[in-house]
Write an enzyme that holds these catalytic residues in place. Sequence first.
Site, mmCIF file in Angstrom:
data_model
loop_
_atom_site.group_PDB
_atom_site.id
_atom_site.type_symbol
_atom_site.label_atom_id
_atom_site.label_comp_id
_atom_site.label_asym_id
_atom_site.label_seq_id
_atom_site.Cartn_x
_atom_site.Cartn_y
_atom_site.Cartn_z
ATOM 1 N N SER A 111 0.819 -1.217 0.000
ATOM 2 C CA SER A 111 0.000 0.000 0.000
ATOM 3 C C SER A 111 0.852 1.266 0.000
ATOM 4 O O SER A 111 1.595 1.530 -0.925
ATOM 5 C CB SER A 111 -0.965 -0.044 1.182
ATOM 6 O OG SER A 111 -1.886 1.010 1.138
ATOM 7 N N ASP A 250 -2.692 6.397 -3.653
ATOM 8 C CA ASP A 250 -1.514 5.816 -3.010
ATOM 9 C C ASP A 250 -0.977 4.685 -3.873
ATOM 10 O O ASP A 250 -1.462 4.451 -4.988
ATOM 11 C CB ASP A 250 -1.834 5.346 -1.589
ATOM 12 C CG ASP A 250 -2.790 4.162 -1.550
ATOM 13 O OD1 ASP A 250 -3.524 3.975 -2.539
ATOM 14 O OD2 ASP A 250 -2.802 3.433 -0.551
ATOM 15 N N ASP A 252 -1.160 1.501 -4.064
ATOM 16 C CA ASP A 252 -1.987 0.422 -4.611
ATOM 17 C C ASP A 252 -3.361 0.901 -5.057
ATOM 18 O O ASP A 252 -4.212 0.093 -5.433
ATOM 19 C CB ASP A 252 -2.102 -0.740 -3.615
ATOM 20 C CG ASP A 252 -2.966 -0.419 -2.411
ATOM 21 O OD1 ASP A 252 -3.044 0.761 -2.020
ATOM 22 O OD2 ASP A 252 -3.566 -1.358 -1.847
ATOM 23 N N ASP A 254 -6.018 2.353 -3.568
ATOM 24 C CA ASP A 254 -7.285 2.295 -2.828
ATOM 25 C C ASP A 254 -7.518 3.514 -1.938
ATOM 26 O O ASP A 254 -8.569 3.643 -1.316
ATOM 27 C CB ASP A 254 -7.391 1.008 -2.004
ATOM 28 C CG ASP A 254 -6.299 0.851 -0.953
ATOM 29 O OD1 ASP A 254 -5.419 1.734 -0.870
ATOM 30 O OD2 ASP A 254 -6.323 -0.165 -0.230
#
Length: 455
Positions: A111, A250, A252, A254
Amino acid sequence: MARKHFGTDGIRGRVGETPITPDFVMHLGHSTGKVLAAHDLSRAHAKAGERPAVLIGKDTRISGYMLEAALEAGFSAAGVDVCLVGPMPTPAIAYLTRALRLQAGIVISASHNPYYDNGIKFFSARGTKLPDEVEEEIEAALDEPLTCVPSAGLGRARRIDDADGRYIEFCKSTVPFDMDLRGLKMVIDCANGAAYHIAPHVFHELGAEVTSIGTEPNGLNINQEVGATAPGALCQAVVEQCADLGIALDGDGDRVIMVDAQGQVYDGDQLLFALVRSRLRQGPVAGVVGTLMSNLALEHALGECNVPFARAAVGDRYVMDMLRQKGWLYGGENSGHILCLDRHTTGDGIVSALQVLCALREEGCDLQQLLGGLKLYPQRLINVALSKGFPWKDHPLIGAAQSEVEHELEGCGRVLLRASGTEPLLRVMVEGQDAASVARAAERLADAVREAVSS
């Protein structure tokens, strides 16, 4: 059962250190494959000899190549087919797993963390986080030796070549067909992460004039001075290019934060309120779920709109759990995780941004106006390093400092201490009406934690 590996968002750690090593990740793939295969055989329409299949995606970290290969080997050894899509946002894996009728989706990502960390996240066949009981079965299977099915039963691997286009069209489908972004100049910051080849196309195809930053991943620069956790680059680009607004994701994809034409940053709490306020014009909103970190001003503003508000533990899976329990549709975190369950099964930075943009178009206003006067209370968050197993909850020095700060706030603010679910940190948060007082109180409390740890 006690969890040894799974945290609040899958399994995460520093690459090369347990559990983020090739051997462990291969074992994880094998164990997950065995559990999924057992569940798949229980289907009423399952056919003899039919193999379950999973989808594997990743962000742009250089370690993703290594971990992808290890997972693929583990699943194959367990007799599970693998579909590979390469770099792809986490919410895209949730969508594609459901759309392709696969048994699970796996994301290799840490993430918002730096490139030297990585992790493994799981989605169910429905595009939601794996249920706790399935994660517990995988934990138990990890204690068993790694074996291999007979050669004829090994899983096969193939690439999904049109995954990008499928997901781009899904994102566009979450707004009305007659809504477009023509005449809007935007800067999109992809954090050198998984959305670098997705997000700019979504907004461009809806008609916006798009400039992109954070779209040159090299395996080492994910989240580095760009993206939702470092919005300074986006603020500067929006102002310099005289853009109407900016969107930052960000690593990833999400999380989302937004920036207006003046370079003002809008976090997850503000965007969630803007979205809910827009939905209220369409009809009642049953309730909203935030977290322990959600700003007190959000709770008060929703109350003025007669919208119930509930706080879950920090982590989007806990927000999701509470939304399901209550039958509500909207929730999120101030970090930028926003859940719109009328549009997607999980948090999605692109989809959430589109909902806000749709509201801006419908209202014919800017972000500040869409908030309707909401002003967040000052918050100060300080991360303090913890040694593993340190009993911070019971330490008298920390308890005394917390009581002292809470007394000084006199009911006009909040204090929150919580251990990170992904890093060896204690997060110290103080919130109140006066920024200077909040900052001093947070520093004093953080100093108390440091002193307790060092002693």
